[in-house]
Design a protein around this motif. Structure first.
Motif, PDB file in Angstrom:
ATOM      1  N   ALA A  21      -2.240 -53.244  64.127  1.00 33.71           N
ATOM      2  CA  ALA A  21      -3.444 -52.590  63.613  1.00 33.71           C
ATOM      3  C   ALA A  21      -3.509 -52.696  62.092  1.00 33.71           C
ATOM      4  O   ALA A  21      -4.573 -52.965  61.519  1.00 33.71           O
ATOM      5  CB  ALA A  21      -3.473 -51.129  64.052  1.00 33.71           C
ATOM      6  N   ALA A  22      -2.370 -52.496  61.423  1.00 36.12           N
ATOM      7  CA  ALA A  22      -2.355 -52.602  59.962  1.00 36.12           C
ATOM      8  C   ALA A  22      -2.698 -54.017  59.504  1.00 36.12           C
ATOM      9  O   ALA A  22      -3.467 -54.216  58.555  1.00 36.12           O
ATOM     10  CB  ALA A  22      -0.988 -52.184  59.426  1.00 36.12           C
TER      11      ALA A  22
ATOM     12  N   ALA B 262     -13.293 -52.368  60.725  1.00 34.55           N
ATOM     13  CA  ALA B 262     -12.152 -51.498  60.454  1.00 34.55           C
ATOM     14  C   ALA B 262     -12.167 -50.273  61.368  1.00 34.55           C
ATOM     15  O   ALA B 262     -11.128 -49.861  61.898  1.00 34.55           O
ATOM     16  CB  ALA B 262     -12.166 -51.070  58.986  1.00 34.55           C
ATOM     17  N   LEU B 263     -13.358 -49.710  61.572  1.00 39.15           N
ATOM     18  CA  LEU B 263     -13.470 -48.545  62.461  1.00 39.15           C
ATOM     19  C   LEU B 263     -13.118 -48.919  63.897  1.00 39.15           C
ATOM     20  O   LEU B 263     -12.451 -48.154  64.606  1.00 39.15           O
ATOM     21  CB  LEU B 263     -14.893 -47.983  62.385  1.00 39.15           C
ATOM     22  CG  LEU B 263     -15.165 -46.722  63.194  1.00 39.15           C
ATOM     23  CD1 LEU B 263     -14.314 -45.563  62.685  1.00 39.15           C
ATOM     24  CD2 LEU B 263     -16.646 -46.362  63.129  1.00 39.15           C
ATOM     25  N   LEU B 264     -13.550 -50.106  64.328  1.00 41.48           N
ATOM     26  CA  LEU B 264     -13.238 -50.560  65.682  1.00 41.48           C
ATOM     27  C   LEU B 264     -11.733 -50.748  65.871  1.00 41.48           C
ATOM     28  O   LEU B 264     -11.169 -50.340  66.898  1.00 41.48           O
ATOM     29  CB  LEU B 264     -13.982 -51.866  65.968  1.00 41.48           C
ATOM     30  CG  LEU B 264     -13.835 -52.452  67.367  1.00 41.48           C
ATOM     31  CD1 LEU B 264     -14.397 -51.478  68.402  1.00 41.48           C
ATOM     32  CD2 LEU B 264     -14.536 -53.793  67.471  1.00 41.48           C
ATOM     33  N   VAL B 265     -11.082 -51.368  64.890  1.00 42.22           N
ATOM     34  CA  VAL B 265      -9.628 -51.554  64.974  1.00 42.22           C
ATOM     35  C   VAL B 265      -8.926 -50.200  65.024  1.00 42.22           C
ATOM     36  O   VAL B 265      -8.016 -49.979  65.839  1.00 42.22           O
ATOM     37  CB  VAL B 265      -9.129 -52.392  63.781  1.00 42.22           C
ATOM     38  CG1 VAL B 265      -7.605 -52.358  63.696  1.00 42.22           C
ATOM     39  CG2 VAL B 265      -9.611 -53.830  63.900  1.00 42.22           C
ATOM     40  N   GLU B 266      -9.331 -49.289  64.144  1.00 40.48           N
ATOM     41  CA  GLU B 266      -8.695 -47.971  64.085  1.00 40.48           C
ATOM     42  C   GLU B 266      -8.885 -47.205  65.396  1.00 40.48           C
ATOM     43  O   GLU B 266      -7.935 -46.626  65.938  1.00 40.48           O
ATOM     44  CB  GLU B 266      -9.271 -47.176  62.914  1.00 40.48           C
ATOM     45  CG  GLU B 266      -8.659 -45.813  62.726  1.00 40.48           C
ATOM     46  CD  GLU B 266      -7.217 -45.854  62.270  1.00 40.48           C
ATOM     47  OE1 GLU B 266      -6.522 -44.830  62.424  1.00 40.48           O
ATOM     48  OE2 GLU B 266      -6.768 -46.909  61.770  1.00 40.48           O
ATOM     49  N   CYS B 267     -10.114 -47.192  65.912  1.00 40.08           N
ATOM     50  CA  CYS B 267     -10.382 -46.458  67.154  1.00 40.08           C
ATOM     51  C   CYS B 267      -9.654 -47.075  68.340  1.00 40.08           C
ATOM     52  O   CYS B 267      -9.110 -46.355  69.186  1.00 40.08           O
ATOM     53  CB  CYS B 267     -11.886 -46.422  67.422  1.00 40.08           C
ATOM     54  SG  CYS B 267     -12.798 -45.398  66.259  1.00 40.08           S
ATOM     55  N   THR B 268      -9.639 -48.423  68.398  1.00 36.22           N
ATOM     56  CA  THR B 268      -8.926 -49.090  69.495  1.00 36.22           C
ATOM     57  C   THR B 268      -7.435 -48.788  69.438  1.00 36.22           C
ATOM     58  O   THR B 268      -6.812 -48.491  70.461  1.00 36.22           O
ATOM     59  CB  THR B 268      -9.170 -50.606  69.437  1.00 36.22           C
ATOM     60  OG1 THR B 268     -10.575 -50.865  69.488  1.00 36.22           O
ATOM     61  CG2 THR B 268      -8.484 -51.306  70.593  1.00 36.22           C
ATOM     62  N   GLY B 269      -6.848 -48.855  68.242  1.00 38.10           N
ATOM     63  CA  GLY B 269      -5.431 -48.549  68.100  1.00 38.10           C
ATOM     64  C   GLY B 269      -5.104 -47.121  68.506  1.00 38.10           C
ATOM     65  O   GLY B 269      -4.110 -46.877  69.199  1.00 38.10           O
ATOM     66  N   ARG B 270      -5.945 -46.194  68.078  1.00 40.86           N
ATOM     67  CA  ARG B 270      -5.688 -44.790  68.435  1.00 40.86           C
ATOM     68  C   ARG B 270      -5.842 -44.555  69.941  1.00 40.86           C
ATOM     69  O   ARG B 270      -5.110 -43.763  70.532  1.00 40.86           O
ATOM     70  CB  ARG B 270      -6.626 -43.878  67.655  1.00 40.86           C
ATOM     71  CG  ARG B 270      -6.268 -43.777  66.189  1.00 40.86           C
ATOM     72  CD  ARG B 270      -7.135 -42.761  65.463  1.00 40.86           C
ATOM     73  NE  ARG B 270      -6.778 -42.689  64.059  1.00 40.86           N
ATOM     74  CZ  ARG B 270      -5.814 -41.926  63.575  1.00 40.86           C
ATOM     75  NH1 ARG B 270      -5.087 -41.183  64.397  1.00 40.86           N
ATOM     76  NH2 ARG B 270      -5.568 -41.901  62.281  1.00 40.86           N
ATOM     77  N   MET B 271      -6.804 -45.250  70.561  1.00 35.53           N
ATOM     78  CA  MET B 271      -6.997 -45.085  72.006  1.00 35.53           C
ATOM     79  C   MET B 271      -5.798 -45.630  72.784  1.00 35.53           C
ATOM     80  O   MET B 271      -5.310 -44.996  73.731  1.00 35.53           O
ATOM     81  CB  MET B 271      -8.278 -45.780  72.448  1.00 35.53           C
ATOM     82  CG  MET B 271      -8.614 -45.572  73.915  1.00 35.53           C
ATOM     83  SD  MET B 271     -10.212 -46.278  74.349  1.00 35.53           S
ATOM     84  CE  MET B 271     -11.296 -45.238  73.390  1.00 35.53           C
TER      85      MET B 271
END
Length: 200
Positions: free
Chosen positions: A30-31, A160-169
Motif C-alpha cells: 500500500a505504501a 490514493a483514497l482507493l489504495v488506502e480504503c482497499t488496504g484498510r478493507m
C-alpha cells in the motif's frame, strides 16, 4: 518505511504468525502504491486531459472568429446563444446589434456586451462561427491548463483514497479472520482451562 521495517522484523521471528507477515506485506505494498502508482495516475490523467484540451482550444480557435458588432438599440429579447448568460455575463448589457459574418453576410441579433453604457453606433467584439452564428468565446489556454492540473490532482487523490480504503478493507478482513480462529481455538480449550487433570 515502517512497513518495510515490519516485513524485516517478522522475517525470521518465531512468534510470527502468517497473518502478521501478510499485514506487514500489505502495508508495504500500500505504501509503495501511494508513493508510485497514485502520482503516476495523476500525472497520466493530467497529461491526457491537457492534450485533449489543447486540441479543443486549437479547434475552437480555427472554428470561431472575432468580428466587430455595432449596437443598433436596446435588447428586446434574450440572446439566442446557449450559455451566453453565465454568472460572469450577468453584469453585461443586452443589446440589439449587427455584425458581418466571415462569409460576408450581415447578421443581427440580441447579444451581451461589456459596454457600460451602450448607445447606437458603439462597437464591440463578438465571436461567431464561419456562418456568422454567435458562439461562446474560445477557451483560454491558461484556463485549459488549470482544468488539466485539477483533473490530474483529482485523479491522484481518488487513486490514493482507493489504495488506502482497499488496504484498510483487506486488513480488516485479515484481522476478523484471525480473531475468528482465536475464538474457535479458545472455544476448544476454554471450558477446561485451569481444571485439575485437564492437561492445562
Amino acid at each position: 518505511m515502517r512497513a518495510a521495517a515490519g516485513v524485516w522484523r517478522w522475517r525470521r521471528n518465531p512468534l510470527c504468525r502468517p497473518t502478521d507477515l501478510a499485514e506487514a506485506w500489505l502495508a508495504l505494498v500500500a505504501a509503495l502504491l501511494l508513493v508510485t502508482a497514485a502520482p503516476a495516475v495523476g500525472w497520466v490523467t493530467g497529461t491526457l486531459t491537457d492534450d485533449a484540451l489543447r486540441q479543443s482550444v486549437r479547434a475552437q480557435r480555427q472554428q470561431r472568429h472575432p468580428v466587430t458588432a455595432q449596437v443598433t438599440g436596446p435588447a428586446t429579447a434574450r440572446p439566442a446563444v446557449p450559455g451566453a448568460e453565465s454568472a460572469a455575463a450577468e453584469e453585461r448589457r443586452l443589446v440589439h446589434a449587427t455584425w458581418t459574418s466571415p462569409d460576408g453576410r450581415v447578421r443581427a441579433g440580441t447579444v451581451t456586451t461589456s459596454l457600460r453604457s451602450p448607445h447606437p453606433g458603439d462597437t464591440f467584439t463578438v465571436w461567431t462561427d464561419a456562418a456568422g452564428n454567435r458562439v461562446p468565446r474560445p477557451m483560454d489556454p491558461a484556463a485549459a491548463r488549470v482544468h488539466a492540473v485539477l483533473a490530474g490532482a483529482g485523479a491522484w487523490a481518488v487513486s490514493a483514497l482507493l489504495v488506502e480504503c482497499t488496504g484498510r478493507m483487506i486488513l480488516w478482513r485479515l484481522r476478523r479472520r484471525r480473531f475468528a480462529r482465536l475464538d474457535r481455538a479458545w472455544a476448544a480449550v476454554g471450558p477446561d482451562w485451569g481444571r485439575t487433570g485437564a492437561g492445562s
